[in-house]
Scaffold this motif. Structure first.
Motif, short mmCIF file in Angstrom:
data_model
loop_
_atom_site.label_atom_id
_atom_site.label_comp_id
_atom_site.label_asym_id
_atom_site.label_seq_id
_atom_site.Cartn_x
_atom_site.Cartn_y
_atom_site.Cartn_z
N GLU A 36 27.72 28.44 -2.99
CA GLU A 36 26.51 28.63 -2.18
C GLU A 36 26.74 28.02 -0.80
O GLU A 36 27.19 26.88 -0.67
N VAL A 37 26.45 28.81 0.24
CA VAL A 37 26.62 28.36 1.61
C VAL A 37 25.24 28.01 2.19
O VAL A 37 24.30 28.79 2.09
N GLU A 38 25.15 26.84 2.81
CA GLU A 38 23.87 26.37 3.35
C GLU A 38 24.10 25.76 4.72
O GLU A 38 25.07 25.06 4.94
N VAL A 39 23.18 26.08 5.66
CA VAL A 39 23.22 25.49 6.99
C VAL A 39 22.00 24.60 7.13
O VAL A 39 20.87 25.05 6.97
N GLU A 40 22.23 23.34 7.43
CA GLU A 40 21.14 22.38 7.56
C GLU A 40 21.10 21.87 9.00
O GLU A 40 22.13 21.54 9.58
N VAL A 55 18.64 26.47 6.59
CA VAL A 55 18.69 27.87 6.99
C VAL A 55 19.66 28.62 6.08
O VAL A 55 20.79 28.16 5.88
N ARG A 56 19.22 29.74 5.54
CA ARG A 56 20.12 30.59 4.76
C ARG A 56 20.89 31.50 5.70
O ARG A 56 20.30 32.14 6.58
N PRO A 57 22.19 31.57 5.55
CA PRO A 57 22.98 32.43 6.45
C PRO A 57 22.57 33.90 6.35
O PRO A 57 22.20 34.38 5.28
N GLU A 66 33.65 33.34 8.25
CA GLU A 66 32.67 33.48 9.34
C GLU A 66 31.26 33.48 8.76
O GLU A 66 30.95 34.24 7.84
N ILE A 67 30.41 32.62 9.32
CA ILE A 67 29.02 32.47 8.84
C ILE A 67 28.09 32.71 10.02
O ILE A 67 28.23 32.06 11.06
N GLU A 68 27.15 33.62 9.85
CA GLU A 68 26.18 33.90 10.91
C GLU A 68 24.79 33.49 10.42
O GLU A 68 24.42 33.75 9.27
N GLY A 95 29.13 25.00 -1.27
CA GLY A 95 28.95 24.32 -2.55
C GLY A 95 28.34 22.96 -2.30
O GLY A 95 27.36 22.81 -1.57
N ASN A 96 28.93 21.94 -2.86
CA ASN A 96 28.45 20.57 -2.64
C ASN A 96 29.26 19.83 -1.58
O ASN A 96 29.11 18.63 -1.42
N GLU A 97 30.09 20.56 -0.86
CA GLU A 97 31.01 19.94 0.09
C GLU A 97 30.58 20.24 1.53
O GLU A 97 30.27 21.38 1.87
N VAL A 98 30.52 19.21 2.38
CA VAL A 98 30.24 19.40 3.79
C VAL A 98 31.48 19.98 4.46
O VAL A 98 32.53 19.34 4.51
N ALA A 99 31.34 21.21 4.96
CA ALA A 99 32.48 21.88 5.57
C ALA A 99 32.60 21.56 7.05
O ALA A 99 33.70 21.34 7.56
#
Length: 694
Positions: A36-40, A55-57, A66-68, A95-99
């Motif tokens: 799961e990809v998440e933008v905070e 924010v959901r991509p 690439e994430i928009e 996932g649970n990892e800060v990228a």
């Protein structure tokens, strides 16, 4: 733009591109489909510790990384308009990892990408990339698409004053009105522990501790700040708005230093994101007059429109009963701490005459109970009993009220369309305005009568042509002519009726007309939208402030008047400035800045055309600051509004040559004009003017 971050022993190149509302993060690595990809977006250290957005991509390229995503509009506006720096970070998690993590300002400050960078076009070519003030479409009124049913916004001879929509702080005022402050504290403390919205209870409790009530419940500002800060931290917009007031006013500098920039930031956030009506009208007022922000009529109209839409939505709610308030009392040295006002005596008179069987008094006191006028608590059940007595004796207005109550199931009645139709018909046959309006609604929607849009229009026309026209009927006709419902479509007539209804202060009409004029006549737009917005809140603050003043609780009176004044209420501004100038209720911490603040608030009120404030600013400029030219300017504005005191003062200034050229002819003219004025203040100025002429 490139940033480097070490993650799992692999160097990653991140490209961040801003295009219109969209942003892209290029992780340059494969993203598992199962992750799961998440933008905070959240702050690090800023004046708003509770700011956090997830924010959901919009799209994720799992092969390239690439994430928009879209930057929330409220976050963008908050950062762009804030007078303080807000350190926001963008955190991308897989996932649970800060990228990746990087500052948001790098997105907002980025120049347009070079031609070899990929961009996402989120708008068609030729369109602007974003709306400066997006209107919240979820607040669009269904009532703006079709004519209204009979509402109880109706004006009547028995009840004067103004009307309101629910005050966000109504619960506090009701608790204070009942006088059971300590019971209220226990009730709110219990809600904090058990309710589904404990933070709202914390806000109310904080407000209660801020204001206090007399010697039995003195203010506890430290406890208030704890509660308000807690509620604000968890996102309660009303708590954020109250904190904004405290920073803007420096009401208690020992607890909260005056910080106008921080106040604007809090209000902007509470208004845009939280939907706080107080914050919206406070920001509208500041943008309208250029107070602590750059003057911008369009932004003022935007904020007032947000608040106005909330008001109109609430007024459209079924079973909503309009409240009426008396005209605000302007404080003065002569104002007595009266225990029985003229209105109270009038209510007692109506009650006595109603008990003796006087039908007009039965109607009048019924309307007082129905609308909660003259300081009487709303009691639809008692109102219904009185209307029934008046209706038995054939009074058409009583039948109109009963029709509305049956239609909406008010006053202890079960909803009953048949009974509503009967009462509306009796009233309409006697040409009673609300009865005609009610019959129009029944015909329009085919309730108990055969549906006929043309006959509905006829009823509305009759109601609109009365010597005291029904503003709701005028509004309905405006909508019907606009849409061609029951009448031939005619946009000119539609505009005429909508503007007429707006002139009679019909909230929906003022919203429609005000919104339509934002570009072509912004000043008029703000006037109309402000009138609607100010029906929403804080009128009770004026009532509570006056009650506190008459109970000699000057501290509470000052708080409630200042609270309304900083939102832009003209009458509250004069009273708050008066109390500050006289030192009533002023704490030791506020004492040093009280006089300067009084001058500021008097000038706010004067900008809104308050004649007493114009005179008072002139007095202070003349007596304290010795700025005679400014004093003459204020007196001249007040004199143009037929104020005798200001006119007399101008006569004196021309006689002495202070702030104006010495001119005995002009002095004589002003003294003569003062004698000719027929208002109350002129009676006091007559003898001085007469003596001056001799």
């Amino acid at each position: 733009m490139e940033m480097w971050r070490r993650l799992g022993g692999v160097w990653l190149v991140v490209c961040v591109v801003w295009a219109c509302h969209g942003a892209r993060v290029d992780l340059h690595r494969r993203v598992p489909f199962s992750a799961e990809v998440e933008v905070e977006i959240r702050n690090v250290e800023s004046p708003i510790p509770w700011l956090r957005r997830v924010v959901r991509p919009d799209s994720v390229n799992h092969e390239t990384g690439e994430i928009e995503f879209e930057i929330p509009q409220d976050v963008r506006r908050l950062v762009e308009e804030s007078p303080l720096k807000i350190d926001l970070r963008v955190i991308v998690s897989v996932g649970n990892e800060v990228a990746q993590e990087f500052p948001l300002h790098q997105l907002l400050d980025a120049e347009r990408p070079r031609s070899d960078w990929k961009t996402k076009a989120s708008q068609p070519e030729g369109r602007e990339t974003h709306e400066e003030f997006p209107v919240r479409e979820d607040l669009a009124m269904a009532a703006e698409e079709s004519p209204h049913g009979p509402s109880n916004e109706e004006e009547n001879n028995a009840v004067g004053g103004d009307t309101d929509a629910p005050d966000p702080f109504e619960e506090i005022h009701l608790l204070l009105e009942r006088g059971t402050v300590r019971d209220a504290v226990r009730e709110l403390e219990a809600k904090r522990m058990s309710s589904s919205s404990p933070h709202h209870a914390s806000t109310f409790l904080g407000l209660l501790y801020l204001a206090g009530k007399g010697r039995m419940f003195p203010p506890d500002r430290r406890r208030a700040m704890e509660l308000l800060s807690e509620a604000a931290h968890h996102g309660d917009p009303d708590a954020q708005a109250i904190l904004g007031f405290l920073y803007a006013s420096g009401f208690d500098p020992s607890m909260v230093p005056r910080d106008k920039a921080r106040a604007i930031l809090l209000w902007t956030f509470a208004a845009v994101e939280g939907g706080s009506i107080y914050a919206q009208i406070a920001m509208g007022f500041r943008h309208l007059h250029g107070i602590d922000v750059k003057k911008n009529c369009q932004k003022a109209a935007h904020y007032y429109e947000l608040a106005a839409r909330t008001v109109v939505k609430e007024k459209s709610r079924p079973r909503y009963i309009e409240r009426h308030f008396d005209e605000p009392v302007i404080l003065s040295e002569e104002h007595s701490t009266m225990t029985r006002t003229e209105h109270e005596e009038l209510v007692e008179y109506f009650k006595r005459e109603a008990e003796r069987g006087d039908v007009v008094s039965q109607l009048n006191i019924g309307e007082v109970y129905y609308h909660g006028a003259f300081g009487v608590r709303q009691d639809p059940l008692e109102a219904r009993k009185l209307f029934e007595k008046a209706a038995e004796k054939g009074l058409p207005r009583a039948h109109s009220h009963l029709g509305y109550m049956y239609l909406n199931g008010l006053g202890g009645l079960d909803q009953n369309n048949k009974s509503a139709a009967k009462h509306f018909k009796i009233a309409a046959d006697q040409k009673d305005g609300p009865g005609l309006k009610g019959m129009g609604y029944m015909k329009l929607h085919g309730i108990e009568f055969a549906k006929s849009e043309a006959e509905a229009a006829e009823y509305f026309h009759e109601a609109a042509k009365l010597s005291k026209p029904e503003r709701e009927a005028m509004y309905n006709l405006g909508i019907m002519y606009e849409k061609g419902t029951g009448v031939r479509r005619d946009l000119n007539k539609a505009n005429q009726y909508l503007n007429a209804a707006a002139n009679y202060l019909h909230a929906h009409a003022m919203l429609r007309v005000g919104s339509s004029l934002k570009k072509d006549n912004c000043k008029r737009s703000c006037f109309l939208l402000k009138r609607v917005a100010e029906q929403a809140a804080l009128k009770r603050s004026l009532v509570t402030g006056l009650a506190a003043y008459e109970d000699q609780d000057e501290s509470a009176a000052l708080f409630w008047y200042m609270f309304a004044a900083f939102a832009g209420y003209r009458a509250a501004q004069y009273n708050a400035a008066f109390l500050l100038e006289k030192g009533y209720g002023v704490t030791h911490a506020l004492e040093s800045s009280g006089a300067d603040m009084a001058m500021d608030i008097y000038q706010w009120s004067a900008r809104q055309g308050n004649v007493q404030s114009l005179v008072r600013v002139g007095d202070l400029m003349y007596d304290i600051r010795k700025d005679f030219e400014k004093a003459a300017q204020m007196y001249r504005q007040a004199s143009s509004k037929k104020n005798a005191e200001a006119t007399f003062n101008l006569g004196v200034m021309y006689f002495l040559g202070k702030g104006v050229p010495l001119d005995l002819e002009m002095s004589k003219r002003f003294f003569e004009e003062c004698m000719e004025l027929s208002d109350q203040s002129a009676k006091e100025a007559y003898i001085p003017s007469l003596l001056a002429l001799f």
